[in-house]
Design a protein around this motif. Structure first.
Motif, PDB file in Angstrom:
ATOM      1  N   GLY A  84      -3.874   8.246  -5.519  1.00  0.00           N
ATOM      2  CA  GLY A  84      -3.179   7.110  -4.946  1.00  0.00           C
ATOM      3  C   GLY A  84      -1.708   7.189  -5.289  1.00  0.00           C
ATOM      4  O   GLY A  84      -1.264   8.173  -5.874  1.00  0.00           O
TER       5      GLY A  84
ATOM      6  N   ASN B 268       0.792  -1.224   0.000  1.00  0.00           N
ATOM      7  CA  ASN B 268       0.000   0.000   0.000  1.00  0.00           C
ATOM      8  C   ASN B 268       0.827   1.279   0.000  1.00  0.00           C
ATOM      9  O   ASN B 268       0.321   2.343  -0.328  1.00  0.00           O
ATOM     10  N   SER B 269       2.093   1.196   0.388  1.00  0.00           N
ATOM     11  CA  SER B 269       2.889   2.402   0.539  1.00  0.00           C
ATOM     12  C   SER B 269       4.339   2.117   0.146  1.00  0.00           C
ATOM     13  O   SER B 269       5.203   1.953   1.004  1.00  0.00           O
TER      14      SER B 269
ATOM     15  N   GLU C  25      -0.827   8.004   0.380  1.00  0.00           N
ATOM     16  CA  GLU C  25      -2.102   7.798  -0.320  1.00  0.00           C
ATOM     17  C   GLU C  25      -2.703   9.138  -0.749  1.00  0.00           C
ATOM     18  O   GLU C  25      -3.248   9.271  -1.845  1.00  0.00           O
ATOM     19  N   LYS C  26      -2.585  10.156   0.108  1.00  0.00           N
ATOM     20  CA  LYS C  26      -3.191  11.444  -0.215  1.00  0.00           C
ATOM     21  C   LYS C  26      -2.427  12.182  -1.308  1.00  0.00           C
ATOM     22  O   LYS C  26      -3.030  12.743  -2.228  1.00  0.00           O
TER      23      LYS C  26
END
Length: 198
Positions: free
Chosen positions: A196, A12-13, A86-87
Motif C-alpha cells: 500500500g 487513498n492516493s 496502491e501497487k
C-alpha cells in the motif's frame, strides 16, 4: 463495515491527489497573474548554468494552459494513478513522477530550445504503460504490454511526423518509455508488489 463516526471518504492516493491539487492551484495562480505563473514554471531553455532551468524541468508538469488541458490530463491520472500508487507505493510513484518530469523537461530544453513545455501528459503516458504491467506474473510479460506500448508509442511517432499542432509528442514518447522502464524494473522476477502507500 464502517466504524461509527468515521469519515466516509479515504485519502487513498496521497501522491496523485496532492499532484492534482498542486496543479489546480498552479492553474488558479496562472489565471490570477495573467499567465506569469505558467511562464515562470514551464520548462524552457535559458542557460545550462541557470539553476532555475533545472527546477522548471520538473515543475512544468504542474502547469497547464487552461482548464480543458488540466482536465484532459487529470481524468487519466486520477483514474490510473491510484491503482499504480496502491501497487508500488507512494514513495515509488513520487520517484517515478520526478524522473518522468525531469526526463521530459531536460529533453525539451536540450532539443527544442525555442519551445516552452507544460503539462502532465508525459506522466499520463507513464501511467498508461505502467498500468499495462499490473498483470505481470512470474516474470512473464503479457502480450497486452507489448500491444499498449506499440499502439501508444507508434501513434505518437506517426502523429509527430504527420500532424502540426502544439502537442509535445516527444514528451509522450519519453513518458511511455519511462513507464515501460519502470514496469520492467519493478516487475523483474515477479517483484513489484507493495502493501500500500508508503
Amino acid at each position: 463495515m464502517r466504524r461509527k463516526g468515521a469519515w466516509p471518504i479515504s485519502l487513498n492516493s496521497p501522491v496523485i491527489i496532492g499532484f492534482a491539487l498542486a496543479s489546480a492551484l498552479t492553474l488558479g495562480a496562472d489565471a490570477l497573474t495573467g499567465g506569469e505563473a505558467a511562464r515562470f514554471l514551464a520548462a524552457r531553455y535559458t542557460s545550462w548554468a541557470d539553476p532555475l532551468m533545472y527546477l522548471r524541468a520538473v515543475t512544468h508538469v504542474a502547469v497547464h494552459a487552461d482548464f480543458a488541458h488540466y482536465t484532459g490530463n487529470f481524468l487519466f491520472i486520477l483514474a490510473l494513478g491510484p491503482l499504480i500508487e496502491e501497487k508500488y507505493g507512494s514513495r515509488s510513484l513520487l520517484g517515478m513522477l520526478f524522473v518522468t518530469a525531469l526526463s521530459t523537461g531536460l529533453i525539451n530544453v536540450a532539443f527544442f530550445r525555442g519551445t516552452m513545455l507544460m503539462g502532465a501528459s508525459g506522466f499520463v503516458f507513464t501511467l498508461i504503460l505502467l498500468a499495462s504491467f499490473t498483470n505481470v506474473r512470474e516474470g512473464r510479460l503479457p502480450v497486452t504490454v507489448l500491444l499498449v506500448g506499440a499502439l501508444y508509442i507508434g501513434n505518437e511517432v506517426v502523429s509527430g511526423l504527420t500532424v502540426s499542432d502544439d502537442i509535445s509528442r516527444i514528451s509522450h514518447i519519453v513518458g511511455a518509455l519511462c513507464g515501460a522502464g519502470f514496469g520492467f524494473a519493478l516487475n523483474a522476477g515477479g517483484a513489484g508488489r507493495a502493501s500500500g502507500p508508503s
